[in-house]
Design a protein around this motif. Structure first.
Motif, PDB file in Angstrom:
ATOM      1  N   TYR A 184      38.999  55.991  20.852  1.00 50.58           N
ATOM      2  CA  TYR A 184      38.844  56.566  22.173  1.00 50.58           C
ATOM      3  C   TYR A 184      38.608  55.454  23.191  1.00 50.58           C
ATOM      4  O   TYR A 184      38.010  54.423  22.893  1.00 50.58           O
ATOM      5  CB  TYR A 184      37.646  57.525  22.216  1.00 50.58           C
ATOM      6  CG  TYR A 184      37.867  58.816  21.462  1.00 50.58           C
ATOM      7  CD1 TYR A 184      37.661  58.894  20.089  1.00 50.58           C
ATOM      8  CD2 TYR A 184      38.289  59.965  22.119  1.00 50.58           C
ATOM      9  CE1 TYR A 184      37.861  60.064  19.390  1.00 50.58           C
ATOM     10  CE2 TYR A 184      38.486  61.155  21.437  1.00 50.58           C
ATOM     11  CZ  TYR A 184      38.278  61.198  20.072  1.00 50.58           C
ATOM     12  OH  TYR A 184      38.481  62.362  19.394  1.00 50.58           O
ATOM     13  N   GLN A 208      37.003  54.903  27.056  1.00 51.39           N
ATOM     14  CA  GLN A 208      36.130  55.544  28.032  1.00 51.39           C
ATOM     15  C   GLN A 208      35.912  54.632  29.230  1.00 51.39           C
ATOM     16  O   GLN A 208      35.444  53.497  29.086  1.00 51.39           O
ATOM     17  CB  GLN A 208      34.788  55.921  27.403  1.00 51.39           C
ATOM     18  CG  GLN A 208      33.876  56.710  28.336  1.00 51.39           C
ATOM     19  CD  GLN A 208      32.580  57.168  27.669  1.00 51.39           C
ATOM     20  OE1 GLN A 208      32.065  56.506  26.783  1.00 51.39           O
ATOM     21  NE2 GLN A 208      32.056  58.317  28.095  1.00 51.39           N
ATOM     22  N   GLY A 225      31.770  56.700  33.969  1.00 52.24           N
ATOM     23  CA  GLY A 225      31.691  57.996  34.630  1.00 52.24           C
ATOM     24  C   GLY A 225      32.681  59.030  34.123  1.00 52.24           C
ATOM     25  O   GLY A 225      32.771  60.136  34.678  1.00 52.24           O
ATOM     26  N   LYS A 226      33.405  58.687  33.097  1.00 51.16           N
ATOM     27  CA  LYS A 226      34.389  59.606  32.535  1.00 51.16           C
ATOM     28  C   LYS A 226      34.058  59.895  31.067  1.00 51.16           C
ATOM     29  O   LYS A 226      33.313  59.166  30.423  1.00 51.16           O
ATOM     30  CB  LYS A 226      35.804  58.995  32.605  1.00 51.16           C
ATOM     31  CG  LYS A 226      36.240  58.609  34.003  1.00 51.16           C
ATOM     32  CD  LYS A 226      36.433  59.826  34.878  1.00 51.16           C
ATOM     33  CE  LYS A 226      36.986  59.427  36.236  1.00 51.16           C
ATOM     34  NZ  LYS A 226      37.133  60.604  37.134  1.00 51.16           N
ATOM     35  N   GLY A 227      34.644  60.983  30.562  1.00 54.59           N
ATOM     36  CA  GLY A 227      34.494  61.254  29.149  1.00 54.59           C
ATOM     37  C   GLY A 227      35.481  60.429  28.334  1.00 54.59           C
ATOM     38  O   GLY A 227      36.447  59.890  28.867  1.00 54.59           O
ATOM     39  N   PRO A 228      35.247  60.303  27.032  1.00 50.08           N
ATOM     40  CA  PRO A 228      36.187  59.565  26.179  1.00 50.08           C
ATOM     41  C   PRO A 228      37.547  60.259  26.163  1.00 50.08           C
ATOM     42  O   PRO A 228      37.633  61.487  26.235  1.00 50.08           O
ATOM     43  CB  PRO A 228      35.541  59.626  24.797  1.00 50.08           C
ATOM     44  CG  PRO A 228      34.139  60.058  25.012  1.00 50.08           C
ATOM     45  CD  PRO A 228      34.123  60.855  26.267  1.00 50.08           C
ATOM     46  N   LEU A 260      41.278  60.256  23.945  1.00 54.04           N
ATOM     47  CA  LEU A 260      41.950  59.796  22.731  1.00 54.04           C
ATOM     48  C   LEU A 260      43.043  58.798  23.085  1.00 54.04           C
ATOM     49  O   LEU A 260      43.885  59.049  23.939  1.00 54.04           O
ATOM     50  CB  LEU A 260      42.548  60.989  21.977  1.00 54.04           C
ATOM     51  CG  LEU A 260      43.291  60.652  20.701  1.00 54.04           C
ATOM     52  CD1 LEU A 260      42.329  60.099  19.657  1.00 54.04           C
ATOM     53  CD2 LEU A 260      44.000  61.895  20.153  1.00 54.04           C
ATOM     54  N   PHE A 276      35.773  53.196  21.577  1.00 52.96           N
ATOM     55  CA  PHE A 276      35.023  53.729  20.444  1.00 52.96           C
ATOM     56  C   PHE A 276      35.966  53.997  19.279  1.00 52.96           C
ATOM     57  O   PHE A 276      36.986  54.684  19.454  1.00 52.96           O
ATOM     58  CB  PHE A 276      34.336  55.050  20.801  1.00 52.96           C
ATOM     59  CG  PHE A 276      33.258  54.930  21.836  1.00 52.96           C
ATOM     60  CD1 PHE A 276      33.533  55.158  23.176  1.00 52.96           C
ATOM     61  CD2 PHE A 276      31.957  54.593  21.472  1.00 52.96           C
ATOM     62  CE1 PHE A 276      32.539  55.047  24.130  1.00 52.96           C
ATOM     63  CE2 PHE A 276      30.956  54.489  22.423  1.00 52.96           C
ATOM     64  CZ  PHE A 276      31.257  54.712  23.760  1.00 52.96           C
ATOM     65  N   GLN A 320      37.425  69.368  14.012  1.00 53.72           N
ATOM     66  CA  GLN A 320      37.136  67.936  14.058  1.00 53.72           C
ATOM     67  C   GLN A 320      35.727  67.672  14.537  1.00 53.72           C
ATOM     68  O   GLN A 320      35.428  67.725  15.722  1.00 53.72           O
ATOM     69  CB  GLN A 320      38.145  67.235  14.952  1.00 53.72           C
ATOM     70  CG  GLN A 320      39.548  67.328  14.373  1.00 53.72           C
ATOM     71  CD  GLN A 320      40.498  66.336  14.973  1.00 53.72           C
ATOM     72  OE1 GLN A 320      40.144  65.574  15.854  1.00 53.72           O
ATOM     73  NE2 GLN A 320      41.716  66.337  14.476  1.00 53.72           N
ATOM     74  N   LYS A 321      34.876  67.364  13.579  1.00 51.90           N
ATOM     75  CA  LYS A 321      33.510  66.959  13.867  1.00 51.90           C
ATOM     76  C   LYS A 321      33.511  65.445  13.807  1.00 51.90           C
ATOM     77  O   LYS A 321      33.480  64.844  12.751  1.00 51.90           O
ATOM     78  CB  LYS A 321      32.573  67.549  12.818  1.00 51.90           C
ATOM     79  CG  LYS A 321      31.114  67.223  12.998  1.00 51.90           C
ATOM     80  CD  LYS A 321      30.327  67.932  11.898  1.00 51.90           C
ATOM     81  CE  LYS A 321      28.854  67.626  11.966  1.00 51.90           C
ATOM     82  NZ  LYS A 321      28.128  68.361  10.891  1.00 51.90           N
ATOM     83  N   VAL A 322      33.582  64.832  14.989  1.00 54.09           N
ATOM     84  CA  VAL A 322      33.863  63.409  15.065  1.00 54.09           C
ATOM     85  C   VAL A 322      32.583  62.589  15.036  1.00 54.09           C
ATOM     86  O   VAL A 322      31.621  62.889  15.753  1.00 54.09           O
ATOM     87  CB  VAL A 322      34.667  63.097  16.341  1.00 54.09           C
ATOM     88  CG1 VAL A 322      34.977  61.610  16.424  1.00 54.09           C
ATOM     89  CG2 VAL A 322      35.957  63.900  16.356  1.00 54.09           C
ATOM     90  N   PHE A 330      31.291  58.930  15.936  1.00 54.57           N
ATOM     91  CA  PHE A 330      31.706  57.798  16.751  1.00 54.57           C
ATOM     92  C   PHE A 330      30.978  56.521  16.344  1.00 54.57           C
ATOM     93  O   PHE A 330      29.831  56.558  15.881  1.00 54.57           O
ATOM     94  CB  PHE A 330      31.402  58.066  18.229  1.00 54.57           C
ATOM     95  CG  PHE A 330      32.314  59.044  18.897  1.00 54.57           C
ATOM     96  CD1 PHE A 330      32.136  60.410  18.733  1.00 54.57           C
ATOM     97  CD2 PHE A 330      33.350  58.603  19.703  1.00 54.57           C
ATOM     98  CE1 PHE A 330      32.972  61.326  19.363  1.00 54.57           C
ATOM     99  CE2 PHE A 330      34.194  59.500  20.344  1.00 54.57           C
ATOM    100  CZ  PHE A 330      34.004  60.866  20.166  1.00 54.57           C
ATOM    101  N   GLY A 331      31.658  55.380  16.553  1.00 51.60           N
ATOM    102  CA  GLY A 331      30.990  54.100  16.473  1.00 51.60           C
ATOM    103  C   GLY A 331      30.156  53.872  17.723  1.00 51.60           C
ATOM    104  O   GLY A 331      30.107  54.733  18.611  1.00 51.60           O
ATOM    105  N   THR A 332      29.536  52.701  17.805  1.00 52.74           N
ATOM    106  CA  THR A 332      28.623  52.420  18.911  1.00 52.74           C
ATOM    107  C   THR A 332      29.321  51.897  20.161  1.00 52.74           C
ATOM    108  O   THR A 332      28.703  51.783  21.212  1.00 52.74           O
ATOM    109  CB  THR A 332      27.563  51.403  18.487  1.00 52.74           C
ATOM    110  OG1 THR A 332      28.218  50.275  17.899  1.00 52.74           O
ATOM    111  CG2 THR A 332      26.599  52.014  17.472  1.00 52.74           C
TER     112      THR A 332
END
Lengths: 114, 113
Positions: free
Chosen positions: A36, A38, A41-44, A46, A89, A100-102, A104-106
């Motif tokens: 992803y 990002q 101020g925005k969402g991730p 794909l 990410f 999809q239960k994702v 995420f990395g850091t």
């Protein structure tokens, strides 16, 4: 418990260079590995994704390399551009529940300098 | 709207107060997800709705957190007795089918003071 480890935390690349971000996972049940992008101020959003039955996937300047035996995967951004500056990410999920239960990395904050 | 809409964009509340965060998914999307993103971290799964029902709420941190989606469209995340540790960006995502790509909203930044 961090199931997806990501490095580096931050990355500075010159315009035209190659950006490389690495991830490792622990859960062998994961069967879908998205990346992803990002912006502040925005969402991730794909960017590109891969399943473990292939070792590489390329879409334009973005390539995922996948090593199932090592449980590692990486994102390569070729010919990096200032507009690529964002946080990236890696993630992993399983379709076992039909959704999809994702995990995420850091995140890696990429800065591409002109 | 064309995308997932979350309101408010920012919310500042005092410790101990109750807050509601709203998510308007993309029209026709049956699957809806809530995630929480703490500063400098990746999003963490909270809850998944398929239609009106919460199919997986395993990510909710404790019983102060609750979410509803009464008509299978708009969802509200409710947090009771807020604590400073609840400060984060709360992200909502929706998809047309549970197994397909989910699209994220811009998030609600919650600050508990």
């Amino acid at each position: 418990q961090q199931q997806v480890k990501q490095s580096p935390q931050s990355l500075i690349v010159q315009k035209g260079g190659i950006s490389i971000i690495n991830c490792a996972y622990e859960n062998t049940a994961f069967d879908y590995f998205p990346w992803y992008q990002q912006f502040p101020g925005k969402g991730p959003a794909l960017l590109i994704a891969i399943r473990p039955d292939v070792s590489e996937k390329k879409e334009g300047r973005f390539t995922i390399s996948f090593n199932k035996s090592a449980k590692q995967f990486s994102l390569h951004i070729m010919d990096s551009q200032p507009g690529d500056s964002a946080t990236y990410f890696c993630a992993a999920s399983t379709d076992s529940g039909g959704y999809q239960k994702v995990t995420f990395g850091t995140g890696t904050k990429l800065q591409v300098i002109p | 709207g064309a995308g997932v809409s979350q309101t408010p964009s920012n919310k500042v509340t005092e410790k101990g107060k109750y807050v509601e965060l709203r998510c308007d998914p993309i029209s026709g999307h049956t699957a809806l997800y809530w995630y929480r993103q703490s500063l400098g971290q990746g999003p963490e799964f909270l809850i998944y709705f398929q239609g009106t029902g919460a199919a997986d709420d395993s990510g909710l941190p404790n019983d102060r957190f609750f979410a509803v989606r009464p008509e299978g469209s708009v969802s509200t995340l409710k947090i009771q007795r807020t604590e400073r540790g609840d400060s984060a960006v709360y992200l909502c995502a929706s998809s047309s089918h549970p197994g397909l790509e989910a699209f994220f909203g811009q998030g609600t930044r919650l600050t508990v003071v």
